[in-house]
Design an enzyme around this catalytic site. Structure first.
Site, PDB file in Angstrom:
ATOM      1  N   HIS A 100       0.826  -1.214   0.000  1.00  8.54           N
ATOM      2  CA  HIS A 100       0.000   0.000   0.000  1.00  8.54           C
ATOM      3  C   HIS A 100       0.860   1.264   0.000  1.00  8.54           C
ATOM      4  CE1 HIS A 100      -3.781  -2.211   0.685  1.00  8.54           C
ATOM      5  NE2 HIS A 100      -3.061  -2.985   1.487  1.00  8.54           N
TER       6      HIS A 100
ATOM      7  N   ASN B 282     -10.145  -3.288   1.913  1.00 12.14           N
ATOM      8  CA  ASN B 282      -9.784  -3.284   0.496  1.00 12.14           C
ATOM      9  C   ASN B 282     -11.023  -3.064  -0.348  1.00 12.14           C
ATOM     10  OD1 ASN B 282      -7.008  -3.808   0.868  1.00 12.14           O
ATOM     11  ND2 ASN B 282      -7.342  -6.016   0.927  1.00 12.14           N
TER      12      ASN B 282
END
Length: 787
Positions: free
Chosen positions: A162, A235
């Site tokens: 990320h 997510n």
């Protein structure tokens, strides 16, 4: 002689009081003596006996504080009221002002001179201090040294996953109170608003990697609640590759660039990733999502979010239910096609980050609805799958999603590094009313995220960085550590104590109390039996897609596996896909020039039949959105001689509908229309190719159309728009551009191509707008493009 100003001494005789006790004037002793009564008010730890037993573990007692007779009894120093402009005065009792709004740390340099970090104004910021104009630079140049040293240390370690992302501020608003299920502060009252900060991200790429890579996307929300920070770290896909955190380092090592040469960046199309997942059949469900169009969203604003794991909700009565979190975008769920994603990554690698920023700047605030799937442990036990398995979802047909509130992002960060880069999300950050399940992947994340932030942000005090600090007051006995900001008042840093009146004291049942889940089983390394079923939900996902979406999944597998150099890995993966869908496996194998292998042996021979075999909610087409064409980027080609009136009319209609209209020419700047009126092109076909836009308008005007036809760039512009199934409107002579691009005959029956005369531009506008709102026209894909 000067007269003494000293006060007269008291007489040492009986007139001064013969019974007075002489004591030391040592200030430390005097301070201790002043605390005697205060400390004596806690003769023993009155709640010590309540630390034991199950009932007290479920309902811990709160501490019993004693209020001081004066603030000086708990002070660090007797001089705390002797303030300066730097120190200020004494801390107000029971406060921590470092948790106030970010206004306390915002800085503006308007009408201010340049200074060093020590506040010393700088006379010359252009030249190093030297011995003579052509002489050597001098070591004493502290301004240069500070500037260069800070520059050398401006980067912190990037996130391992990320790393590349974008963030924004906003709020969450509850639709109604939800106290039947949870005491969590954001859901405690109808209309209650809670500040949030949200970060979207890709997973596999490094900090500077492209936005449009095929990848899962992070969707992390930090709620600044009345009772502390709650991080819902999820997510845009509701499941994950693995079932146990033990395998997370292996997964990330496999998907990251291969260690011998550091390639490929931000891509899963390579040997090590497919070697790993082909040996981990539990990854198959996630692979279906990642090979679908979900992994190449049109915008952060147009993707769903999921908490992934099963969590617990706890109400005031201590009752627990299981919960899954869902974010639904008001803009709808829309994606790119692969050819479009690849081209965008070259023309604008910051495509998603720019889209989010510009939408918020323009006042088109993105909005999501939060929904909860709520079910009991008894219900969960009857499911054909295990809700503690992060490779499984709970179909909406089995447990409906209950809308509970909305989230709006309405402010961009002031500073990307200080906010978006330094924000620290941790799954361990929960609040009263929210608790964990026994999901073994979640258990590892609870540890991993905190550990990661300590490394990234320089120590255990990352919670004091402004973007991370809660609005709720922080009061504990933690001290020291790198980059400590808080100046804790007093001399007590432990609990229980009496020297600070027993403060800060434990909150008891008004604070966070873990749900008392019974555990009676053996300590063991292993997985529950239902974890062994790996394919039913992968099949559910594939069978729930439209034909075009299925074709895109097959194309994605073909592309990814064609990048795998070892044929045995390809064959292994194909054998796994046979268990999902023989038809899918056959289409992938055909594209690889391979025979379909035998199905991979399953870990479970006779699984419980699935309750749901098709779920329309799993298709992107299930959420078209409620915003029409708001924020959609419309390209209008222009050249000298363009029919001005029709474009002005269309511009007005599109603007009223909320679309963003761009005039695109062979260059930027002014063009003269047929009436002499001017149009300014804010973009050119060189800096903004056709695949960056959501729809296209081809202008009327024979002179303009001829000039555009003689230029090769407009042809590519039109071809990309058509190939990517976008909506196209050709006005008058503009249809010649379709013909020149070789698509006029194919466009005659196309539902996404409109032909109109200039005089009818206003009349055709509503139909054109409705078609643009559909995002694209997949029926145009006679043969879905392979990659």
């Amino acid at each position: 002689m000067a007269t003494s100003k000293k006060p007269a001494r008291a007489s040492r005789g009986k007139s001064a009081g013969s019974d007075r006790v002489l004591r030391t004037n040592d200030i430390v002793v005097k301070q201790a003596r002043a605390s005697e009564g205060f400390v004596a008010a806690i003769p023993y730890n009155s709640i010590k006996g309540l630390e034991h037993g199950h009932d007290n573990g479920v309902a811990p007692p709160s501490g019993v504080p004693v209020a001081p007779e004066s603030s000086g009894l708990t002070a660090s120093t007797t001089t705390e009221n002797t303030g300066t402009a730097k120190t200020g005065g004494a801390a107000p009792l029971g406060t921590n002002t470092t948790n106030e709004s970010l206004d306390r740390v915002r800085v503006d340099a308007s009408d201010q001179p340049l200074t060093t970090n020590q506040g010393v104004s700088i006379g010359d910021n252009q030249n190093t201090l030297k011995a003579g104009l052509r002489g050597p630079s001098l070591l004493e140049d502290f301004i240069l040294r500070e500037k260069i040293t800070h520059f050398d240390h401006e980067r912190i370690p990037e996130r391992i996953v990320h790393a590349s992302g974008s963030g924004a501020h906003g709020f969450f608003e509850a639709y109604d109170e939800f106290t039947r299920y949870t005491r969590a502060a954001p859901f405690s009252k109808k209309g209650k608003t809670t500040p949030v900060f949200v970060r979207f991200s890709t997973v596999a790429g490094e900090r500077g990697s492209k936005d449009t890579a095929r990848d899962a996307r992070g969707f992390a929300v930090k709620f600044y609640t009345d009772e502390g920070n709650w991080d819902l770290v999820g997510n845009n896909i509701p499941v994950f590759f693995i079932q146990d955190a033990m395998k997370f380092p292996d997964l990330v090592h496999a998907v990251k660039p291969e260690p011998h040469h550091g390639m490929p960046q931000a891509a899963s199309a390579h040997d090590t990733f497919w070697d790993f997942v082909s040996l981990m059949p539990e990854s198959t469900h996630m692979l279906m999502w990642v090979m679908s169009d979900r992994a190449i969203p049109r915008s952060f604003r147009m993707m769903q979010g999921f908490g992934v794991h099963t969590f617990r909700l706890i109400n005031e009565q201590g009752e627990s239910t299981f919960c899954k979190f869902h974010w639904k975008p008001q803009q709808g769920t829309h994606s790119l096609v692969w050819d479009e994603a690849v081209k965008i990554s070259g023309a604008d690698p910051d495509f998603h980050r720019r889209d989010l920023w510009e939408a918020i700047e323009s006042g088109e605030f993105p909005e999501w609805e939060l929904g909860l799937q709520i079910f009991t442990e008894e219900q969960a036990e009857g499911f054909s799958f295990d809700v503690l398995d992060s490779t499984k979802l709970v179909p909406e047909e089995l447990v409906p999603v209950i809308p509970v509130g909305r989230m709006v992002l309405n402010r961009n960060p002031d500073n990307f590094f200080a906010e978006t880069e330094q924000v620290a999300f941790c799954t361990a950050h929960i609040i009263p009313g929210i608790d964990f399940s026994n999901d073994p992947l979640l258990a590892g994340r609870i540890h991993s995220y905190v550990d990661t932030q300590i490394t990234r942000l320089g120590g255990p005090n990352f919670h004091e960085i402004p973007i991370n600090s809660p609005l709720a007051s922080v009061q504990n006995n933690q001290r020291d550590g790198m980059h400590r900001q808080v100046l804790n008042r007093g001399r007590v840093a432990y609990e229980p104590n009496s020297l600070a009146g027993g403060c800060p004291f434990q909150a008891g049942t008004s604070g966070f109390v873990s749900f008392p889940e019974a555990t009676t089983e053996d300590k063991v390394r292993g997985k529950p039996e239902k974890f062994a079923e790996h394919y039913a939900q992968a099949t559910l996902f594939f069978d729930s897609q439209t034909d075009v979406e299925k074709a895109h999944i097959a194309a994605a597998f073909r592309f990814e596996l064609s990048k795998v150099g070892v044929s045995a890995i390809r064959e292994r993966m194909l054998s796994s896909l046979v268990n999902v869908s023989p038809d899918l496996a056959a289409k992938v194998a055909a594209g690889l020039g391979m025979e379909v292998p035998d199905a991979m042996p399953k870990a479970m021979d006779n699984p419980q039949p699935p309750e749901i075999t098709q779920s329309p909610a799993l298709s992107l087409m299930a959420l078209p959105g409620e915003c029409g064409v708001r924020t959609r980027q419309i390209a209008v080609l222009v050249e000298d001689g363009v029919h001005h009136a029709s474009l002005a009319s269309l511009h007005s209609e599109l603007t009223d509908a909320g679309a963003v209209v761009h005039f695109v020419g062979p260059r930027v700047g002014l063009f003269v229309g047929d009436s002499g009126a001017k149009i300014e092109a804010d973009k050119s076909m060189e800096n903004a190719p056709g695949f960056l836009f959501d729809a296209l308008v081809l202008p009327d005007g024979s002179k303009a159309v001829q000039a555009l036809t003689d230029n090769g760039d407009p042809m590519e512009f039109v071809k990309d728009q058509y190939k990517h199934c976008k909506t196209i409107l050709a006005l008058g002579a503009g249809r010649k551009l379709l013909s020149a691009a070789g698509i006029e005959s194919a466009a005659q029956q196309d539902p996404g191509v409109f032909l109109a005369e200039s005089a009818d531009a206003a009349d055709i506008a509503p139909t054109f707008i409705d078609a643009v709102a559909a995002h694209r026209h997949p029926a145009r894909e006679i043969d879905p493009p392979t990659k």
